[in-house]
Design a protein around this motif. Structure first.
Motif, PDB file in Angstrom:
ATOM      1  N   MET A   1     -12.729  -3.042  32.151  1.00 38.64           N
ATOM      2  CA  MET A   1     -13.056  -4.751  31.460  1.00 38.64           C
ATOM      3  C   MET A   1     -12.629  -4.620  30.332  1.00 38.64           C
ATOM      4  SD  MET A   1     -16.192  -7.239  31.271  1.00 38.64           S
ATOM      5  CE  MET A   1     -16.512  -7.018  33.751  1.00 38.64           C
ATOM      6  N   ASP A   2     -11.518  -5.908  30.501  1.00 40.30           N
ATOM      7  CA  ASP A   2     -10.794  -5.793  28.658  1.00 40.30           C
ATOM      8  C   ASP A   2     -12.203  -6.255  27.893  1.00 40.30           C
ATOM      9  OD1 ASP A   2     -10.690  -8.771  28.360  1.00 40.30           O
ATOM     10  OD2 ASP A   2      -9.613  -8.633  30.263  1.00 40.30           O
ATOM     11  N   SER A   3     -12.258  -5.863  26.700  1.00 42.54           N
ATOM     12  CA  SER A   3     -13.273  -7.176  25.115  1.00 42.54           C
ATOM     13  C   SER A   3     -12.810  -8.401  25.217  1.00 42.54           C
ATOM     14  CB  SER A   3     -12.885  -6.150  24.059  1.00 42.54           C
ATOM     15  OG  SER A   3     -11.534  -6.589  23.776  1.00 42.54           O
ATOM     16  N   ALA A   4     -11.920  -9.315  25.627  1.00 42.13           N
ATOM     17  CA  ALA A   4     -11.132 -10.312  25.785  1.00 42.13           C
ATOM     18  C   ALA A   4     -12.402 -11.024  26.432  1.00 42.13           C
ATOM     19  CB  ALA A   4     -10.098 -11.022  25.777  1.00 42.13           C
ATOM     20  N   ARG A   5     -12.310 -10.652  27.894  1.00 39.38           N
ATOM     21  CA  ARG A   5     -13.363 -10.906  29.533  1.00 39.38           C
ATOM     22  C   ARG A   5     -14.490 -10.496  28.433  1.00 39.38           C
ATOM     23  NH1 ARG A   5     -13.138  -9.068  35.239  1.00 39.38           N
ATOM     24  NH2 ARG A   5     -14.412 -10.561  35.920  1.00 39.38           N
ATOM     25  N   TRP A   6     -14.761  -9.265  28.426  1.00 40.78           N
ATOM     26  CA  TRP A   6     -16.110  -9.461  27.812  1.00 40.78           C
ATOM     27  C   TRP A   6     -16.915 -10.098  27.120  1.00 40.78           C
ATOM     28  CZ3 TRP A   6     -19.322  -6.298  30.873  1.00 40.78           C
ATOM     29  CH2 TRP A   6     -20.806  -5.392  30.274  1.00 40.78           C
ATOM     30  N   ASN A   7     -16.416  -9.791  26.240  1.00 36.81           N
ATOM     31  CA  ASN A   7     -16.991 -10.750  24.607  1.00 36.81           C
ATOM     32  C   ASN A   7     -17.500 -12.384  25.341  1.00 36.81           C
ATOM     33  OD1 ASN A   7     -16.625  -8.484  23.341  1.00 36.81           O
ATOM     34  ND2 ASN A   7     -14.595  -9.235  22.062  1.00 36.81           N
ATOM     35  N   GLN A  14     -24.164  -9.007  29.824  1.00 39.44           N
ATOM     36  CA  GLN A  14     -23.686  -7.878  29.187  1.00 39.44           C
ATOM     37  C   GLN A  14     -24.680  -6.784  29.200  1.00 39.44           C
ATOM     38  OE1 GLN A  14     -22.443  -8.496  25.133  1.00 39.44           O
ATOM     39  NE2 GLN A  14     -20.671  -9.361  25.688  1.00 39.44           N
ATOM     40  N   ILE A  15     -26.447  -7.595  28.821  1.00 42.17           N
ATOM     41  CA  ILE A  15     -27.275  -6.510  29.387  1.00 42.17           C
ATOM     42  C   ILE A  15     -26.903  -6.065  30.548  1.00 42.17           C
ATOM     43  CG2 ILE A  15     -30.051  -6.097  29.129  1.00 42.17           C
ATOM     44  CD1 ILE A  15     -27.711  -5.369  26.318  1.00 42.17           C
ATOM     45  N   LEU A  16     -26.752  -6.866  31.220  1.00 41.30           N
ATOM     46  CA  LEU A  16     -27.498  -7.157  33.133  1.00 41.30           C
ATOM     47  C   LEU A  16     -26.493  -6.087  33.505  1.00 41.30           C
ATOM     48  CD1 LEU A  16     -28.434 -10.692  34.031  1.00 41.30           C
ATOM     49  CD2 LEU A  16     -29.732  -8.889  34.323  1.00 41.30           C
ATOM     50  N   TRP A  47     -19.019   0.150  28.535  1.00 44.03           N
ATOM     51  CA  TRP A  47     -19.532  -1.506  28.725  1.00 44.03           C
ATOM     52  C   TRP A  47     -20.223  -1.645  26.972  1.00 44.03           C
ATOM     53  CZ3 TRP A  47     -20.455  -3.249  34.033  1.00 44.03           C
ATOM     54  CH2 TRP A  47     -19.702  -3.463  35.199  1.00 44.03           C
ATOM     55  N   ILE A  48     -21.247  -0.421  27.294  1.00 42.34           N
ATOM     56  CA  ILE A  48     -22.466  -0.363  25.541  1.00 42.34           C
ATOM     57  C   ILE A  48     -21.017  -0.475  24.553  1.00 42.34           C
ATOM     58  CG2 ILE A  48     -23.639   1.130  24.785  1.00 42.34           C
ATOM     59  CD1 ILE A  48     -24.697   2.335  26.837  1.00 42.34           C
ATOM     60  N   ASP A  49     -20.514   0.387  24.995  1.00 42.88           N
ATOM     61  CA  ASP A  49     -19.103   0.109  23.152  1.00 42.88           C
ATOM     62  C   ASP A  49     -18.572  -1.346  23.360  1.00 42.88           C
ATOM     63  OD1 ASP A  49     -19.173   3.184  23.300  1.00 42.88           O
ATOM     64  OD2 ASP A  49     -17.562   3.507  23.974  1.00 42.88           O
ATOM     65  N   LEU A  50     -18.363  -1.684  24.765  1.00 41.82           N
ATOM     66  CA  LEU A  50     -17.714  -3.401  24.319  1.00 41.82           C
ATOM     67  C   LEU A  50     -18.711  -4.087  23.553  1.00 41.82           C
ATOM     68  CD1 LEU A  50     -15.222  -3.614  27.545  1.00 41.82           C
ATOM     69  CD2 LEU A  50     -14.586  -3.237  25.884  1.00 41.82           C
ATOM     70  N   THR A  51     -20.253  -4.195  23.737  1.00 45.26           N
ATOM     71  CA  THR A  51     -21.195  -4.310  23.615  1.00 45.26           C
ATOM     72  C   THR A  51     -20.845  -4.240  22.370  1.00 45.26           C
ATOM     73  OG1 THR A  51     -22.030  -4.291  26.314  1.00 45.26           O
ATOM     74  CG2 THR A  51     -23.437  -5.248  23.985  1.00 45.26           C
ATOM     75  N   LYS A  52     -21.477  -3.194  21.732  1.00 42.04           N
ATOM     76  CA  LYS A  52     -21.290  -3.241  20.413  1.00 42.04           C
ATOM     77  C   LYS A  52     -20.416  -3.472  19.747  1.00 42.04           C
ATOM     78  CE  LYS A  52     -22.271   1.379  19.513  1.00 42.04           C
ATOM     79  NZ  LYS A  52     -22.486   2.756  19.662  1.00 42.04           N
ATOM     80  N   ASN A  53     -19.277  -3.663  20.114  1.00 40.21           N
ATOM     81  CA  ASN A  53     -18.088  -3.924  19.543  1.00 40.21           C
ATOM     82  C   ASN A  53     -17.313  -5.883  20.021  1.00 40.21           C
ATOM     83  OD1 ASN A  53     -16.614  -1.687  18.117  1.00 40.21           O
ATOM     84  ND2 ASN A  53     -16.414  -1.404  20.554  1.00 40.21           N
ATOM     85  N   ASP A  54     -18.185  -5.724  19.936  1.00 37.71           N
ATOM     86  CA  ASP A  54     -18.492  -7.165  19.920  1.00 37.71           C
ATOM     87  C   ASP A  54     -18.944  -8.362  19.006  1.00 37.71           C
ATOM     88  OD1 ASP A  54     -19.518 -10.602  21.001  1.00 37.71           O
ATOM     89  OD2 ASP A  54     -19.618  -9.845  22.554  1.00 37.71           O
ATOM     90  N   PRO A  55     -18.426  -9.248  18.287  1.00 40.67           N
ATOM     91  CA  PRO A  55     -19.066  -9.619  17.227  1.00 40.67           C
ATOM     92  C   PRO A  55     -20.708  -9.904  17.116  1.00 40.67           C
ATOM     93  CG  PRO A  55     -16.805 -10.072  17.595  1.00 40.67           C
ATOM     94  CD  PRO A  55     -17.149  -9.135  18.440  1.00 40.67           C
TER      95      PRO A  55
END
Length: 99
Positions: A1-7, A14-16, A47-55
């Motif tokens: 999944m790309d970060s834009a969609r994740w954010n 995200q946690i779920l 997904w944890i990395d994406l979550t950590k990088n989400d502002p």
């Protein structure tokens, strides 16, 4: 999944999503299906990395990093002596709070 969609997801979403992959990974580890367990774990870690990088999660990085460390340890040396219940208790607290 790309970060834009994740954010675009809330932290709860995200946690779920991460928790679902963690549960699959832990279940597969318990069944000694390590290839599948590692696959689910890698997805959860991505997904944890994406979550950590989400502002929006900048104030949660320490907690997320601790969870990441516990997961990595559980699937390797397990120096913290975690088990399925101890790993899942963290994620289950979110599941029960949201549902």
């Amino acid at each position: 999944m790309d970060s834009a969609r994740w954010n675009k997801m809330s932290i709860s979403e995200q946690i779920l999503n991460i928790g679902g992959e963690v549960q699959r990974a832990v279940d597969r580890k318990e069944r000694h299906e390590m290839d599948l367990a590692k696959s689910y774990l890698n997805k959860a870690l991505d997904w944890i990395d994406l979550t950590k990088n989400d502002p929006k999660n900048k104030n949660r990085i320490e907690e997320i990093s601790i969870v990441e460390d516990e997961l990595n340890d559980y699937f390797s040396a397990n120096k913290y002596k975690n088990n399925k219940n101890s790993i899942m208790s963290y994620w289950n607290s979110f599941f029960s709070a949201i549902f």
